[in-house]
Design a protein around this motif. Structure first.
Motif, mmCIF file in Angstrom:
data_model
loop_
_atom_site.group_PDB
_atom_site.id
_atom_site.type_symbol
_atom_site.label_atom_id
_atom_site.label_comp_id
_atom_site.label_asym_id
_atom_site.label_seq_id
_atom_site.Cartn_x
_atom_site.Cartn_y
_atom_site.Cartn_z
ATOM 1 N N MET A 1 37.719 43.392 24.737
ATOM 2 C CA MET A 1 37.919 44.628 25.446
ATOM 3 C C MET A 1 38.970 44.423 26.536
ATOM 4 S SD MET A 1 34.581 46.939 26.125
ATOM 5 C CE MET A 1 34.583 47.560 27.768
ATOM 6 N N LYS A 2 39.669 45.463 26.861
ATOM 7 C CA LYS A 2 40.720 45.383 27.872
ATOM 8 C C LYS A 2 40.107 45.307 29.272
ATOM 9 C CE LYS A 2 44.107 47.990 25.241
ATOM 10 N NZ LYS A 2 44.964 49.170 25.220
ATOM 11 N N PRO A 3 40.816 44.648 30.182
ATOM 12 C CA PRO A 3 40.319 44.554 31.561
ATOM 13 C C PRO A 3 40.114 45.930 32.201
ATOM 14 C CG PRO A 3 42.185 43.083 31.245
ATOM 15 C CD PRO A 3 42.038 43.874 30.003
ATOM 16 N N ARG A 4 40.969 46.875 31.853
ATOM 17 C CA ARG A 4 40.846 48.209 32.428
ATOM 18 C C ARG A 4 39.522 48.858 32.016
ATOM 19 N NH1 ARG A 4 44.912 53.353 31.716
ATOM 20 N NH2 ARG A 4 43.614 54.769 32.919
ATOM 21 N N ASN A 5 39.106 48.673 30.764
ATOM 22 C CA ASN A 5 37.848 49.254 30.301
ATOM 23 C C ASN A 5 36.657 48.641 31.039
ATOM 24 O OD1 ASN A 5 39.336 50.779 28.547
ATOM 25 N ND2 ASN A 5 38.927 49.490 26.767
ATOM 26 N N TRP A 6 36.708 47.328 31.293
ATOM 27 C CA TRP A 6 35.637 46.682 32.050
ATOM 28 C C TRP A 6 35.606 47.207 33.479
ATOM 29 C CZ3 TRP A 6 31.769 44.606 29.807
ATOM 30 C CH2 TRP A 6 31.907 43.898 28.616
ATOM 31 N N ALA A 7 36.772 47.425 34.055
ATOM 32 C CA ALA A 7 36.831 47.945 35.420
ATOM 33 C C ALA A 7 36.291 49.379 35.489
ATOM 34 C CB ALA A 7 38.271 47.898 35.935
ATOM 35 N N ILE A 8 36.569 50.177 34.476
ATOM 36 C CA ILE A 8 36.031 51.534 34.430
ATOM 37 C C ILE A 8 34.514 51.495 34.299
ATOM 38 C CG2 ILE A 8 35.918 53.626 33.013
ATOM 39 C CD1 ILE A 8 38.944 53.227 32.490
ATOM 40 N N ALA A 9 34.005 50.602 33.442
ATOM 41 C CA ALA A 9 32.548 50.470 33.288
ATOM 42 C C ALA A 9 31.904 50.030 34.601
ATOM 43 C CB ALA A 9 32.229 49.473 32.176
ATOM 44 N N ALA A 10 32.546 49.117 35.320
ATOM 45 C CA ALA A 10 32.025 48.677 36.618
ATOM 46 C C ALA A 10 32.028 49.828 37.621
ATOM 47 C CB ALA A 10 32.851 47.503 37.154
ATOM 48 N N VAL A 93 37.611 40.547 35.335
ATOM 49 C CA VAL A 93 38.426 39.437 35.856
ATOM 50 C C VAL A 93 38.713 38.422 34.764
ATOM 51 C CG1 VAL A 93 38.416 37.498 37.469
ATOM 52 C CG2 VAL A 93 37.673 39.748 38.235
ATOM 53 N N VAL A 94 37.684 38.061 33.997
ATOM 54 C CA VAL A 94 37.866 37.087 32.910
ATOM 55 C C VAL A 94 38.842 37.629 31.871
ATOM 56 C CG1 VAL A 94 36.686 35.974 30.985
ATOM 57 C CG2 VAL A 94 35.659 35.939 33.256
ATOM 58 N N ALA A 95 38.705 38.895 31.495
ATOM 59 C CA ALA A 95 39.610 39.491 30.501
ATOM 60 C C ALA A 95 41.039 39.543 31.027
ATOM 61 C CB ALA A 95 39.121 40.888 30.135
ATOM 62 N N ALA A 96 41.208 39.811 32.311
ATOM 63 C CA ALA A 96 42.559 39.849 32.884
ATOM 64 C C ALA A 96 43.198 38.468 32.886
ATOM 65 C CB ALA A 96 42.511 40.410 34.299
ATOM 66 N N VAL A 97 42.404 37.445 33.206
ATOM 67 C CA VAL A 97 42.938 36.075 33.209
ATOM 68 C C VAL A 97 43.296 35.649 31.794
ATOM 69 C CG1 VAL A 97 42.308 33.665 33.609
ATOM 70 C CG2 VAL A 97 41.796 35.393 35.337
ATOM 71 N N ARG A 98 42.445 35.934 30.842
ATOM 72 C CA ARG A 98 42.740 35.568 29.442
ATOM 73 C C ARG A 98 43.953 36.308 28.916
ATOM 74 N NH1 ARG A 98 36.861 35.296 26.458
ATOM 75 N NH2 ARG A 98 36.191 33.374 27.462
ATOM 76 N N ARG A 100 46.414 37.447 30.681
ATOM 77 C CA ARG A 100 47.589 36.921 31.375
ATOM 78 C C ARG A 100 48.071 35.611 30.753
ATOM 79 N NH1 ARG A 100 50.801 39.049 35.529
ATOM 80 N NH2 ARG A 100 51.611 37.344 36.737
ATOM 81 N N ARG A 101 47.131 34.765 30.367
ATOM 82 C CA ARG A 101 47.488 33.489 29.751
ATOM 83 C C ARG A 101 47.983 33.651 28.328
ATOM 84 N NH1 ARG A 101 42.540 29.548 31.646
ATOM 85 N NH2 ARG A 101 43.075 29.560 33.852
ATOM 86 N N ALA A 102 47.586 34.720 27.633
ATOM 87 C CA ALA A 102 47.943 34.917 26.241
ATOM 88 C C ALA A 102 49.379 35.425 26.086
ATOM 89 C CB ALA A 102 46.996 35.907 25.581
ATOM 90 N N VAL A 103 49.972 35.957 27.140
ATOM 91 C CA VAL A 103 51.332 36.475 27.068
ATOM 92 C C VAL A 103 52.305 35.311 27.108
ATOM 93 C CG1 VAL A 103 53.052 37.908 28.243
ATOM 94 C CG2 VAL A 103 50.646 38.612 28.197
ATOM 95 N N PRO A 104 53.102 35.149 26.033
ATOM 96 C CA PRO A 104 54.061 34.037 26.039
ATOM 97 C C PRO A 104 55.220 34.293 26.996
ATOM 98 C CG PRO A 104 54.314 35.363 24.065
ATOM 99 C CD PRO A 104 53.147 35.924 24.819
#
Length: 108
Positions: A1-10, A93-98, A100-104
């Motif tokens: 799931m996208k970080p934005r969706n987790w933030a909306i759920a929070a 936060v975890v989804a945003a970090v992952r 961020r690291r996945a973008v080459p």
């Protein structure tokens, strides 16, 4: 799931927590405790318990030893929504970090 969706759920969970807390807090306020307990709630008024004061966490205001003016579902719901808010915020936060690291990185 996208970080934005987790933030909306929070955010939604936090809003639900605040609404339930506000409902419980609104049940605590009365101008005349004796009248509120006796006439409106049909409970015996015991000044010993009523003068003990009110608590804001957990929400509590008593008419007597066995009756609390705050409904019993309020405090567990506040704790549940607080936990869901924390989990969703942590997942964001975890989804945003992952992500961020996945973008080459492009090196020219």
């Amino acid at each position: 799931m996208k970080p934005r969706n987790w933030a909306i759920a929070a955010s939604i969970s936090f809003l639900a927590m605040m609404l339930v807390y506000g409902y419980g807090a609104s049940r605590m306020f009365s101008l005349d405790m004796r009248k509120e307990c006796t006439y409106f709630l049909h409970q015996d008024y015991d000044p010993k318990y009523a003068s003990a004061g009110e608590q804001f966490f957990p929400l509590s205001k008593k008419c007597n030893a066995s009756y609390n003016m705050v409904p019993s579902f309020v405090n567990p719901s506040v704790v549940l929504f607080l936990g869901v808010t924390s989990l969703c915020a942590g997942a964001a936060v975890v989804a945003a970090v992952r992500r961020r690291r996945a973008v080459p990185l492009r090196v020219n």
